[in-house]
Write a protein that holds these residues in place. Structure first.
Motif, PDB file in Angstrom:
ATOM      1  N   LEU B 350      27.338  28.648  70.471  1.00 23.75           N
ATOM      2  CA  LEU B 350      28.283  27.604  70.073  1.00 23.75           C
ATOM      3  C   LEU B 350      28.010  27.282  68.618  1.00 23.75           C
ATOM      4  CD1 LEU B 350      28.126  25.123  73.093  1.00 23.75           C
ATOM      5  CD2 LEU B 350      30.024  26.604  72.485  1.00 23.75           C
ATOM      6  N   LYS B 351      29.076  27.238  67.835  1.00 26.53           N
ATOM      7  CA  LYS B 351      28.860  27.005  66.413  1.00 26.53           C
ATOM      8  C   LYS B 351      29.585  25.741  65.967  1.00 26.53           C
ATOM      9  CE  LYS B 351      28.833  31.811  65.976  1.00 26.53           C
ATOM     10  NZ  LYS B 351      29.881  32.775  65.992  1.00 26.53           N
ATOM     11  N   ASP B 352      28.810  24.761  65.547  1.00 24.61           N
ATOM     12  CA  ASP B 352      29.332  23.594  64.866  1.00 24.61           C
ATOM     13  C   ASP B 352      30.541  22.976  65.573  1.00 24.61           C
ATOM     14  OD1 ASP B 352      29.077  21.778  62.862  1.00 24.61           O
ATOM     15  OD2 ASP B 352      30.521  22.805  61.541  1.00 24.61           O
ATOM     16  N   ILE B 353      30.317  22.523  66.789  1.00 24.78           N
ATOM     17  CA  ILE B 353      31.400  21.943  67.579  1.00 24.78           C
ATOM     18  C   ILE B 353      31.417  20.430  67.396  1.00 24.78           C
ATOM     19  CG2 ILE B 353      32.259  21.571  69.927  1.00 24.78           C
ATOM     20  CD1 ILE B 353      32.254  24.416  69.782  1.00 24.78           C
ATOM     21  N   SER B 354      32.561  19.901  67.054  1.00 18.67           N
ATOM     22  CA  SER B 354      32.704  18.443  66.998  1.00 18.67           C
ATOM     23  C   SER B 354      33.995  18.063  67.701  1.00 18.67           C
ATOM     24  CB  SER B 354      32.763  17.950  65.545  1.00 18.67           C
ATOM     25  OG  SER B 354      31.513  18.142  64.928  1.00 18.67           O
ATOM     26  N   ILE B 355      33.889  17.150  68.655  1.00 18.77           N
ATOM     27  CA  ILE B 355      35.109  16.674  69.321  1.00 18.77           C
ATOM     28  C   ILE B 355      34.811  15.338  69.996  1.00 18.77           C
ATOM     29  CG2 ILE B 355      34.648  17.918  71.477  1.00 18.77           C
ATOM     30  CD1 ILE B 355      37.728  18.292  71.654  1.00 18.77           C
ATOM     31  N   GLY B 364      41.487  20.197  79.287  1.00 23.40           N
ATOM     32  CA  GLY B 364      41.479  21.574  79.785  1.00 23.40           C
ATOM     33  C   GLY B 364      40.788  22.464  78.778  1.00 23.40           C
ATOM     34  N   ILE B 365      40.110  23.513  79.251  1.00 24.79           N
ATOM     35  CA  ILE B 365      39.483  24.450  78.319  1.00 24.79           C
ATOM     36  C   ILE B 365      39.911  25.865  78.697  1.00 24.79           C
ATOM     37  CG2 ILE B 365      37.322  25.363  77.394  1.00 24.79           C
ATOM     38  CD1 ILE B 365      36.008  22.726  78.008  1.00 24.79           C
ATOM     39  N   ILE B 366      40.379  26.616  77.704  1.00 17.65           N
ATOM     40  CA  ILE B 366      40.862  27.976  77.906  1.00 17.65           C
ATOM     41  C   ILE B 366      40.136  28.873  76.916  1.00 17.65           C
ATOM     42  CG2 ILE B 366      42.883  29.422  77.318  1.00 17.65           C
ATOM     43  CD1 ILE B 366      43.481  28.343  79.931  1.00 17.65           C
ATOM     44  N   GLY B 367      39.852  30.082  77.312  1.00 17.53           N
ATOM     45  CA  GLY B 367      39.196  31.006  76.393  1.00 17.53           C
ATOM     46  C   GLY B 367      38.853  32.292  77.101  1.00 17.53           C
ATOM     47  N   GLY B 368      38.635  33.358  76.332  1.00 19.69           N
ATOM     48  CA  GLY B 368      38.395  34.673  76.924  1.00 19.69           C
ATOM     49  C   GLY B 368      36.995  34.819  77.492  1.00 19.69           C
ATOM     50  N   THR B 369      36.739  35.976  78.134  1.00 17.67           N
ATOM     51  CA  THR B 369      35.410  36.279  78.655  1.00 17.67           C
ATOM     52  C   THR B 369      34.410  36.228  77.494  1.00 17.67           C
ATOM     53  OG1 THR B 369      36.490  37.796  80.168  1.00 17.67           O
ATOM     54  CG2 THR B 369      34.114  37.972  79.995  1.00 17.67           C
ATOM     55  N   GLY B 370      33.365  35.443  77.628  1.00 19.39           N
ATOM     56  CA  GLY B 370      32.347  35.394  76.593  1.00 19.39           C
ATOM     57  C   GLY B 370      32.668  34.483  75.434  1.00 19.39           C
ATOM     58  N   GLY B 544      32.730  31.127  70.620  1.00 24.71           N
ATOM     59  CA  GLY B 544      31.792  30.031  70.422  1.00 24.71           C
ATOM     60  C   GLY B 544      32.278  28.909  69.533  1.00 24.71           C
ATOM     61  N   MET B 545      33.551  28.974  69.156  1.00 29.27           N
ATOM     62  CA  MET B 545      34.072  27.899  68.309  1.00 29.27           C
ATOM     63  C   MET B 545      35.353  27.339  68.917  1.00 29.27           C
ATOM     64  SD  MET B 545      33.344  29.188  64.454  1.00 29.27           S
ATOM     65  CE  MET B 545      33.843  30.842  64.668  1.00 29.27           C
TER      66      MET B 545
END
Lengths: 637, 577
Positions: B350-355, B364-370, B544-545
């Motif tokens: 995970l790189k520099d996540i701010s929320i 909701g969270i969507i994203g590819g494998t890995g 990771g972002m």
């Protein structure tokens, strides 16, 4: 020395002696393995006899020493020790021969037992490879595994340790018994009675021990089962802060195990001191009885005879306790051998196919002929009864006609399945778990044989095709991904053993696996351990797709091949696959309907029957089961 | 290592000391026997004194009986001590593992932890029992027998003293040469078993690629290596017996020669000769035992080390001294968070996540494998610690909370979820041990599980097999959701937890969430767009972002990844619920 450890661990892993169905047949078959070592085995037997005789001689020597030399020498005015020196040198020679015989038989037995073990192991594995899938369905992997681990090992121990030791024990008992009789009949009778008593006591303790060991084994299984379940679910335990409850349950089970382990081991631990010291007691009694006999003058007994008897009686009881210790090992080994032989006797996969797959080319008359070198074209070589041979080009047409099938004859799971897949078509199967989707594909590659109906491959009944050639022409990507220990490259190459690195990489690119493989620590040379290990389920699936792609078969079967891959990557994989599979037949099984939408024909299966068939649009228009599935009104489980 | 393991003896110290004590007494009795025997023969038999024979005989019988008693007692205490020690060790390890963080568990892998708790402990238990009894017995036997034999006849005793170094050297050499080969054999055995195992699991792969011959070749190469190594090692070990025999025989002959002379010249008796013969056997046999024990202990050393590793593992997550005991609300704030499983800044997932997430919001969270979706949410209940930045829950840093309080407020349904063997009710009560039956039924209705549970003949008492194999995937997921709901969490995280649930039921679950637990913050990871499209906000994760954040409509207009995912699922149909 390794055996020491194993013997001991067996104490904890003790099992009651299992029942052997047919001991004489097992022994006979085991002996047949010895036939390759006839001469060596004969030498072993001779050496054991020599070694045992030297042992008996050593305990008799003290009698000769005292009665024939020391006593007369004491009486002599001018003691002459040359006679004593001579007998000591003779004895020394005999002992040396005995020790050398011991060395010889021990070393020869190593070669024999290891050689036989290797032979059995190799035969077992080679035979296992020929067994039908059904065998693996109906036998637990643990049971089969234990043939290779426990059973072969107990057998080796029996051959290299128990058998020679028991044989040598029997020889020792006979020679020592003869020596005792020769020395004094009364003392011999006394020793025999005592040994008889001792064996009875041992038997009592041993049976008490067996009961407790069974209890311990059960508790150990329970504790280990609990550990396995909890540790495997450890992350859930953490998320729910359930640690304290888990600890409490564990402590209860652990306490129970401790109790039964103590009981079982107590019995095992006291057996040896009791045996030992009963031996000592016997030793004392012989001295008393011997002394009494000697003084009372009932029978002529010298100090030398008593001394000898003290040694002989020890040498007489020891082999008995040795045999009683070994007998369990022998029974266990025979039971193991029986299981191994049972596996070896399992019927191999039945194959009377005679149609083979050959490289082919067109000759100048445009006729299909066999080619010695590799061509990109394959053909079925079909020899007929009248001696003629016809060649049929490998296209990938699969026709099923009114096929019925059941894993057991009385329980049919597929009813009246008919389908016609032309080369280049994409056929999809949709349905709940247990509807029979995977079963259909398992019939095409003949993992199982159909009960009724016909399956034709390029117009040839698949029963006529040699199984290995049939399977070579079918690419399979299975629901449960199985990779082998080795590098990523080796795993992809599994599909085609002579594929170059470039071919493998091309296949990986096609399967969209190239990107993540290059991100691995050693790229294509990264070693995958066990079943995927550090890779995610989705990544394993991508590799297994690459593995099938490199084989480049005319027919491809994808059984939930992309179930763990996200839809976006799946689209990319499908694009790659579509390029590869152009002009080839594809069977697709998928849970996710988006995977099968663009198929030429979709079959909806329910309870082993095809209930709907058609293209996506046709089925949607039908508003039947497929429509309900698609709109989410039904759940596939 | 030994010090660490010895800590687990605890209440079994008494038995651990008594066992070697009794074994020592047994040895003393055993070495007394030949000595008394010598006097019996010399003064009784040779002089024809029946009274003396009976008197000494009774003493001898008493000594033998005492030896039997001591031996049996020592055996009993050894069994108690070793079983107790194993129990404590197992207890210590299990407790320690319960304290482990996810990172600790990942480091060992569950399979290896299970082996350490089972096989390794059994090995140590065996060794321990061996050490407190046999390992004490053998050296003592040797020393006492030596003392006795010297007191009987010092000159002749020198004979076998001369042989001790010979045997020690011989056995030492055998161990030295055979041991490394054996070690290698065991490793090769693991490989062999691995091949068999893989072939059993992957039999369909082997058969469908027609690779039987390839596998047989692979197997035979390993099998051959075992054959060669094993033969080599055992041939070395085969020297053991003859070496002992030659030494014993030589001692017997030499003692005979010297004793005969001494007896003839009157400085020794026949009885003493007999006792010397026995001492020879006792001494040399104990040497043999010592060598065997040495091998055993070195073999179990590996197990000991593996256990120590588990016990000494540094715990990754610890409570602070002063902890916050209450989670105020379900707000979450990621502030410049970076995370790596290896704690190195180079391999960040995970790189520099701010929320900022408000209390009661649905995300909701969507994203590819890995794309590290799971890593992202696992940081919230502090299953792992951030590598950089901080996470606030209810306005406080997660590291300031008492871990148990935090996790009770943040309920998470894991992707790889597990039900345990037991009834449905028992499984659900993991969420809240005191939950009433009505409460359980209520959450099951929320998770849309009530219907199918009521269809089981035993209803809520339906027994779930280990691993939850007797319920379908979709049913299992719904039970897991119900279990999490029972905690009445402030934050609920579903990590791809409805993938096997049909879209219609999925929708009903989300509807129930919205109506019944509006104040709970809900974070939903999903593959299916339909599972997240009505969320307040959707986070699109990539490598990771955070790639984008927004509502379904916004993302559909502006975000490329979201569009692709959407269209890959919506091909040719708009009526998909």
């Amino acid at each position: 020395m390794a055996d020491i450890r194993k013997n001991d661990s067996k104490q904890i892993g003790f099992k009651p002696p299992p029942r052997i169905q047919n001991p004489s047949a097992v022994i006979k078959r085991l002996l047949s393995y010895f036939s390759a070592y006839k001469v060596r085995f004969f030498i072993v037997v001779v050496c054991i006899v020599i070694s045992a005789a030297a042992g008996a001689l050593s305990s008799m020597f003290i009698q000769i020493l005292i009665d024939s030399y020391i006593t007369p020498l004491c009486a002599a005015e001018n003691p002459d020790f040359s006679g004593l020196l001579k007998i000591i040198l003779v004895m020394g020679g005999a002992f040396l021969i005995g020790a050398l015989a011991g060395l010889a038989y021990n070393r020869i037995m190593v070669t024999i037992s290891q050689g036989i073990q290797k032979k059995i192991r190799d035969e077992l594995f080679a035979h296992m490879q020929t067994l039908p899938i059904k065998y693996f369905d109906t036998h637990s992997h643990g049971d089969i595994m234990s043939c290779y681990t426990n059973d072969i090992d107990t057998m080796r121990q029996m051959m290299s340790m128990s058998l020679p030791q028991m044989f040598s024990s029997v020889i020792t008992i006979i020679t020592v018994f003869a020596a005792m009789l020769w020395l004094n009949i009364y003392l011999t009778a006394f020793v025999v009675i005592f040994v008889f008593l001792m064996l009875n006591i041992t038997k009592k303790i041993a049976s008490g021990s067996a009961v407790n060991f069974i209890a311990q084994q059960k508790q150990l299984g329970e504790v280990n089962g609990y550990i396995e379940e909890m540790i495997n679910g450890q992350k859930v335990v953490k998320v729910f802060c359930h640690e304290e409850a888990a600890k409490k349950d564990f402590d209860e089970k652990n306490e129970e195990l401790c109790k039964s382990a103590t009981a079982a081991n107590t019995f095992a631990n006291i057996l040896m001191p009791i045996m030992n010291n009963l031996g000592n007691l016997q030793y004392v009694l012989i001295a008393i009885v011997g002394g009494a006999l000697s003084i009372s003058g009932i029978t002529p007994i010298t100090a030398g005879i008593i001394a000898s008897f003290l040694q002989l009686s020890k040498n007489f009881t020891r082999p008995f306790s040795e045999i009683s210790q070994q007998i369990n090992a022998v029974i266990m080994a025979l039971a193991g051998a029986e299981r191994i032989f049972a596996l070896m006797d399992e019927e191999s996969e039945y194959d009377n196919g005679y149609v083979t797959l050959v490289n082919a080319k067109y000759d100048k008359d445009d006729k299909l002929v066999e080619s010695k070198e590799r061509t990109e074209m394959w053909a079925w070589k079909h020899p007929h009864g009248d001696g003629t041979i016809t060649y049929t080009k490998l296209n990938g047409d699969i026709v099923m006609k009114e096929v019925d099938f059941g894993y057991n004859e009385d329980k049919i799971v597929l009813h009246d399945i008919s389908l016609d897949a032309k080369a280049g078509q994409k056929v999809a199967f949709v349905g709940s778990t247990g509807a029979g989707k995977t079963t259909i594909t398992n019939l095409i590659n003949r993992f199982y044989d159909i009960a009724d109906g016909k399956i034709r491959y390029d117009g040839i009944n698949i029963n006529k095709i040699k199984k290995s050639d049939l399977r070579r022409s079918l690419g399979m990507v299975l629901q449960d991904v199985h990779l082998f220990t080795g590098t990523v490259m080796e795993n992809i190459r599994y599909g085609k053993l002579d594929a170059t690195d470039d071919e493998c990489i091309a296949a990986a690119k096609l399967a969209n696996a190239h990107d993540f493989i290059t991100m691995l620590p050693q790229g294509y040379d990264t070693v995958i351990s066990g079943d995927g290990g550090q890779l995610s389920q989705g990544q394993c699936q991508l590799i297994s797709i690459a593995r099938a792609a490199v084989a480049d078969p005319p027919v491809m079967i994808l059984d939930e091949a992309t179930s763990s891959i996200d839809t976006r990557t799946e689209t990319l994989v499908q694009k790659g696959m579509d390029g590869l599979m152009f002009g080839r037949t594809v069977f697709i099984i998928a849970h996710r309907l988006s995977t099968v939408q663009n198929s030429d024909v979709i079959m909806v299966l329910e309870l082993g029957k095809i209930i709907e068939r058609g293209t996506h649009d046709q089925l949607i228009a039908q508003k039947g089961k497929y429509y309900q599935l698609y709109t989410g009104a039904f759940e596939l489980s | 290592m030994i010090k660490r393991l010895a800590k687990s003896i605890r209440e079994y110290k008494r038995q651990t000391i008594l066992s070697p004590l009794f074994v020592t007494l047994e040895v003393v009795m055993e070495v007394l026997l030949p000595y008394l025997m010598a006097t019996l023969i010399d003064n009784g038999v040779n002089k024809g004194d029946m009274g003396y024979i009976i008197k000494t005989g009774l003493i001898l019988a008493g000594v033998a009986f005492a030896a039997l008693l001591f031996g049996a007692l020592s055996g009993k205490y050894a069994a108690e001590a070793s079983a107790g020690f194993a129990k404590n060790l197992r207890h210590d390890m299990f407790y320690k593992i319960q304290e482990y963080s996810f990172a600790n568990i990942d480091k060992f892998s569950t399979a290896s932890l299970v082996t350490r708790l089972t096989t390794d402990i059994t090995n140590i238990q065996n060794s321990f029992q061996m050490i407190i009894r046999v390992a004490v017995r053998a050296p003592f036997m040797m020393i006492f027998a030596m003392v006795m034999s010297f007191s009987v006849n010092a000159e002749i005793s020198l004979v076998f003293v001369a042989f001790i170094p010979v045997i020690a050297l011989g056995l030492g050499l055998v161990i030295r040469f055979a041991h490394p080969v054996f070690k290698r054999v065991f490793k090769t055995y693991d490989k062999l078993n691995n091949v068999v195992q893989e072939n059993l699991h992957g039999v369909r792969v082997v058969k469908s690629f027609v690779r039987e011959d390839h596998e047989i070749e692979k197997f035979q190469a390993i099998s051959d290596k075992i054959y060669k190594d094993f033969t080599k090692a055992e041939k070395i070990v085969a020297f053991n017996m003859p070496l002992m025999q030659i030494c014993i025989y030589s001692c017997i002959l030499l003692i005979s020669w010297f004793s005969a002379k001494q007896i003839v010249f009157g400085s020794m008796t026949t009885g003493q000769l007999i006792s010397m013969m026995t001492y020879v056997m006792q001494i040399l046999m104990s040497l043999m035992f010592i060598s065997m024990i040495m091998v055993m202990v070195t073999l179990s050393r590996a197990s000991g080390e593996r256990i120590t590793e588990v016990l000494e593992e540094e715990l990754d997550l610890k409570n602070k001294e002063e902890t916050v005991k209450e989670v105020k609300d379900g707000s979450i704030c990621f502030d410049g968070v970076s995370f790596s499983y290896t704690k190195s800044m180079e391999k960040l997932c995970l790189k520099d996540i701010s929320i900022d997430i408000k209390s009661g919001e649905t995300i909701g969270i969507i994203g590819g494998t890995g794309s590290s979706k799971s890593s992202f949410v696992q940081l919230i209940p502090r299953l792992y610690d951030v590598t950089k930045g901080k996470i606030l829950v209810g306005g406080k840093d997660v590291r300031d909370y008492d871990i148990e309080i935090l996790r009770d407020s943040v309920a998470m349904v894991l992707q790889k979820n597990v039900l345990f063997s037991g009834t449905i009710k028992e499984n659900l009560r993991w969420g809240n041990a005191e939950a009433s039956d009505e409460e359980i039924e209520r959450v099951c209705r929320l998770a849309q599980a009530d219907d199918f549970i009521k269809n089981f003949p035993e209803k809520y008492d339906y027994y779930i097999e280990q691993g939850g194999t007797n319920v379908s995937g979709g049913q299992r997921q719904r039970l897991c959701i119900a279990r999490a709901l029972l905690k009445k969490p402030k934050i609920l995280i579903l990590d791809d937890s409805t993938s096997a649930v049909d879209t219609k039921t999925d929708k009903l679950i989300r509807k129930a969430f919205l109506e019944e637990i509006p104040d709970t913050t809900k974070i939903i990871i999903a593959q299916r767009i339909s599972s997240v499209q009505d969320a307040d906000r959707i986070i699109v994760m990539d490598k990771g972002m955070i790639n984008a954040v927004g509502s379904h409509e916004e993302l559909l207009k502006t975000n490329k990844i979201y569009q692709e995912v959407y269209y890959s699922q919506q091909k040719g149909s708009e009526d998909n619920g």
